[in-house]
Design a protein around this motif. Sequence first.
Motif, mmCIF file in Angstrom:
data_model
loop_
_atom_site.group_PDB
_atom_site.id
_atom_site.type_symbol
_atom_site.label_atom_id
_atom_site.label_comp_id
_atom_site.label_asym_id
_atom_site.label_seq_id
_atom_site.Cartn_x
_atom_site.Cartn_y
_atom_site.Cartn_z
ATOM 1 N N UNK A 91 0.831 -1.465 -0.077
ATOM 2 C CA UNK A 91 -0.504 -0.494 0.064
ATOM 3 C C UNK A 91 0.902 1.241 0.155
ATOM 4 N N UNK A 92 0.833 1.699 -0.803
ATOM 5 C CA UNK A 92 1.117 3.338 -0.910
ATOM 6 C C UNK A 92 0.218 4.661 -0.428
ATOM 7 N N UNK A 93 0.911 5.739 -0.801
ATOM 8 C CA UNK A 93 0.093 6.843 -0.132
ATOM 9 C C UNK A 93 0.310 8.441 -1.352
ATOM 10 N N UNK A 127 4.602 9.891 -3.978
ATOM 11 C CA UNK A 127 3.640 8.391 -3.664
ATOM 12 C C UNK A 127 4.616 7.078 -2.270
ATOM 13 N N UNK A 128 4.418 7.229 -1.011
ATOM 14 C CA UNK A 128 4.710 6.853 -0.448
ATOM 15 C C UNK A 128 4.483 5.296 0.513
ATOM 16 N N UNK A 182 11.065 -5.065 1.266
ATOM 17 C CA UNK A 182 12.552 -4.768 1.981
ATOM 18 C C UNK A 182 13.095 -4.122 0.472
ATOM 19 N N UNK A 183 12.286 -3.955 -0.067
ATOM 20 C CA UNK A 183 12.512 -2.525 -0.751
ATOM 21 C C UNK A 183 10.981 -1.914 -1.628
ATOM 22 N N UNK A 184 10.190 -0.960 -0.686
ATOM 23 C CA UNK A 184 8.811 -1.018 -1.414
ATOM 24 C C UNK A 184 8.988 0.521 -1.173
ATOM 25 N N UNK A 185 9.613 1.183 -2.823
ATOM 26 C CA UNK A 185 9.163 2.339 -3.145
ATOM 27 C C UNK A 185 8.858 2.667 -4.559
#
Length: 125
Positions: free
Chosen positions: A37-39, A46-47, A105-108
């Motif tokens: 989930x991003x916001x 967007x994070x 581990x890498x949520x961008x």
Amino acid sequence: DVQLQASGGGLVQAGGSLRLSCAVSGLTPVDDYSIVWFRQAPGKERDGISCIRFFDGKTFNSESVKGRFSISSDNAKNTVSLDMNDLKPEDTATYYCAATDRGCGLINFYAMDYWGKGTQVTVSS
């Protein structure tokens, strides 16, 4: 085709709760993927805030939502939910779900393979 569909957004008062859902279909093999989930608030990046790994159900939450938000999946891995409690005005944003085969581990933004359309969450003070 892979499809992700976010829903459940709305207007809520500060301190309230909402549950967002992400309908997931077409991921093969599904256990290779994680759902994030991003916001994104107006004028901001967007994070990524929460992630669940389908392989073992392991979850990750960013510091900004830890203790307030919880991510989960149904057994069929068709729906990923984001339970949001104690909402604050700064949680106001468009929320998106995305899928990645790179784990939590890498949520961008650039690590995601598929995106759904967003759902708006507005928290009034």
